[in-house]
Design an enzyme around this catalytic site. Structure first.
Site, PDB file in Angstrom:
ATOM      1  N   CYS A 329       0.830  -1.197   0.000  1.00 56.11           N
ATOM      2  CA  CYS A 329       0.000   0.000   0.000  1.00 56.11           C
ATOM      3  C   CYS A 329       0.868   1.253   0.000  1.00 56.11           C
ATOM      4  CB  CYS A 329      -0.986  -0.038   1.168  1.00 56.11           C
ATOM      5  SG  CYS A 329      -2.392   1.091   0.960  1.00 56.11           S
ATOM      6  N   HIS A 437      -3.618  -5.465   1.144  1.00 61.27           N
ATOM      7  CA  HIS A 437      -3.341  -5.774   2.548  1.00 61.27           C
ATOM      8  C   HIS A 437      -3.703  -7.238   2.804  1.00 61.27           C
ATOM      9  CE1 HIS A 437      -2.428  -1.753   3.974  1.00 61.27           C
ATOM     10  NE2 HIS A 437      -3.467  -1.291   3.302  1.00 61.27           N
TER      11      HIS A 437
END
Length: 494
Positions: A329, A437
């Site tokens: 991310c 994630h």
């Protein structure tokens, strides 16, 4: 309700243990924390954002996490400012000094709505509540949304947890009880001593003293179990762990100032042959087998800190001299060439006047922040590391903005928006990153990635026949609940 004498006393894991024990007894436990402050987040199936610790408690209860279990989430983003999440959706930002004025009433409304949702969906359920921090911060009691205000509202029986590992456990407990208001003290049904090392009979005298001086029973003495789970909201205990016996690979994880979603690293921490070493800006990178850059709540601000401290340059040299770097991310965004933040969402104070900053330049990517958050679960087959058979991975996206490649490079996944891979220099270095994630939760893919590192070291390959990390997590929850059932008398609470 599980209360603590301080932050980090073990409330979250004791609440998870209680949920698993009640599930074993045939009940329907409903974990609930009215307000949590954390950048360690999860996305529920409906795209709602919630604290990871409440997701863990939901799994302990045998339930799918839902944002109603954590209706108010505050995500710190520096300068005494937090993003405010109500019932899974971002509703603004607030400075600490204005929170009571601007957000107390809306927060209490969100908490009551979350309770209403859970109770309507599960009329037979039992709420298992977690408090926050200490319940007796006298300067904050008027603004309390999630401790004794909620306990009084629901007439909940409360268990007060104290961490003996920190020392001063008697003062913690007696001081907390002394600061309770007269209407609040009857809510405390029992005391729990957490993280006790050694033979429990050595605490018998202390137990008798506490019961005599407080009039409240000590319902249990939990042994030291932090080797089972990483801490829920703090890296302190994780960093104090010694080196693993049998560790063959060392992975340096950058300890970003605004680190978020460090639970992404739990599966690597659980690998018996992997040693994680957390590296803060200003500390030497050393010579690890790989570098992981995790997520960040303030990507540009953290990137600026990497640049100014020299740690960013060290990562660049590491990759271009043959090292492996992986970003998740915000970490992936930092690996790119250009980052633009015209609205100042990611720490523009550290960037130029137009909110632009140069990345580490290890991936040919440009990221522009803005628009609505991407909050969704994803599944995709993977192209890298290249090997047969083809694997698929699952996880969730939680980010603002859009990233695209400035020049042709390899896609990490079949879905080209989920990640990229590029060679670095002429010595075999490689950089890769993903928006997904939880990618390391996928056992076969995690082992395949680790095996690329093991090949470089001439180590024997690990089996890729590895289950999803959720299975290991569930086994750990069972071990936690086993200890809880053994050492805690629940009857006064039920």
């Amino acid at each position: 309700m599980v209360l603590g004498t301080s932050s980090g006393a073990g409330k979250s894991l004791m609440t998870a243990a209680l949920c698993r024990v009640l599930k074993r007894r045939g009940e329907t436990p409903l974990p609930f924390k009215g307000q949590n402050m954390s950048n360690n987040a999860w996305v529920d199936p409906g795209g709602g954002e919630m604290a990871y610790s409440q997701a863990l408690q939901a799994w302990a209860a045998g339930r799918e996490p839902e944002c109603a279990m954590n209706p108010v989430l505050l995500k710190p983003q520096g300068d005494s400012t937090s993003e405010v999440i109500h019932l899974g959706r971002s509703v603004g930002t607030c400075r600490a000094e204005h929170y009571y004025r601007d957000w107390f009433r809306p927060g209490w409304a969100a908490i009551r709505q979350g309770l209403h949702t859970l109770e309507n969906e599960n009329p037979e359920g039992r709420l298992v509540l977690e408090g926050a921090g200490s319940p007796v911060e006298v300067n904050l009691q008027a603004r309390d949304l999630t401790n004794l205000r909620l306990a009084q509202y629901l007439r909940a029986r409360c268990l007060l947890v104290a961490d003996i590992e920190r020392g001063g456990v008697f003062a913690q407990i007696v001081g907390t009880l002394a600061l309770l208001r007269p209407v609040e003290r009857p809510l405390i049904s029992g005391l729990l001593i957490n993280r006790f090392r050694g033979r429990r009979e050595l605490f018998d005298e202390g137990r008798r003293w506490l019961e005599q001086h407080t009039g409240i029973p000590v319902l249990g003495v939990m042994p030291w179990l932090d080797e089972l789970f990483p801490p829920e909201d703090s890296l302190d205990l994780l960093e104090r762990r010694g080196r693993k016996r049998g560790a063959e690979l060392e992975i340096a994880v950058l300890k970003l100032p605004s680190l978020s979603n460090f639970s992404d690293l739990d599966p690597l921490e659980a690998e018996p042959t992997v040693q994680l070493r957390w590296v803060a800006p200003g500390e030497p990178l050393g010579t690890p087998d790989a570098v992981v850059i995790p997520g960040s709540k303030q990507t540009l601000r953290d990137l600026g800190r990497l640049h100014s401290s020299g740690l960013g340059s060290a990562v660049q040299r590491f990759a271009r001299s043959g090292g492996a770097v992986f970003g998740v991310c915000g970490g992936m965004q930092m690996l790119g060439q250009e980052l633009e933040d015209p609205e100042g969402l990611e720490g523009q104070a550290a960037a130029g006047g137009n909110g632009a900053m140069t990345g580490l330049g290890l991936l040919p990517l440009r990221t522009r922040f803005g628009g609505e958050k991407a909050l969704r679960h994803r599944q995709s087959s993977v192209h890298w590391p290249e090997h047969q058979p083809t694997l698929s991975v699952e996880g969730f996206e939680l980010h603002r903005g859009h990233t695209h490649a400035l020049e042709p490079c390899s896609n990490l996944c079949e879905d080209p928006s989920l990640g990229w891979v590029a060679r670095c220099g002429d010595q075999g270095g490689i950089a890769a990153g993903t928006y997904l994630h939880g990618i390391f939760d996928n056992g076969p893919w995690r082992r395949r990635w680790l095996n690329q590192l093991r090949i470089r070291r001439g180590l024997e390959l690990l089996s890729e026949q590895q289950p999803h990390h959720s299975r290991q997590r569930d086994a750990l929850l069972d071990r936690l609940a086993d200890a809880f059932e053994t050492h805690v008398n629940l009857e006064p609470l039920l």
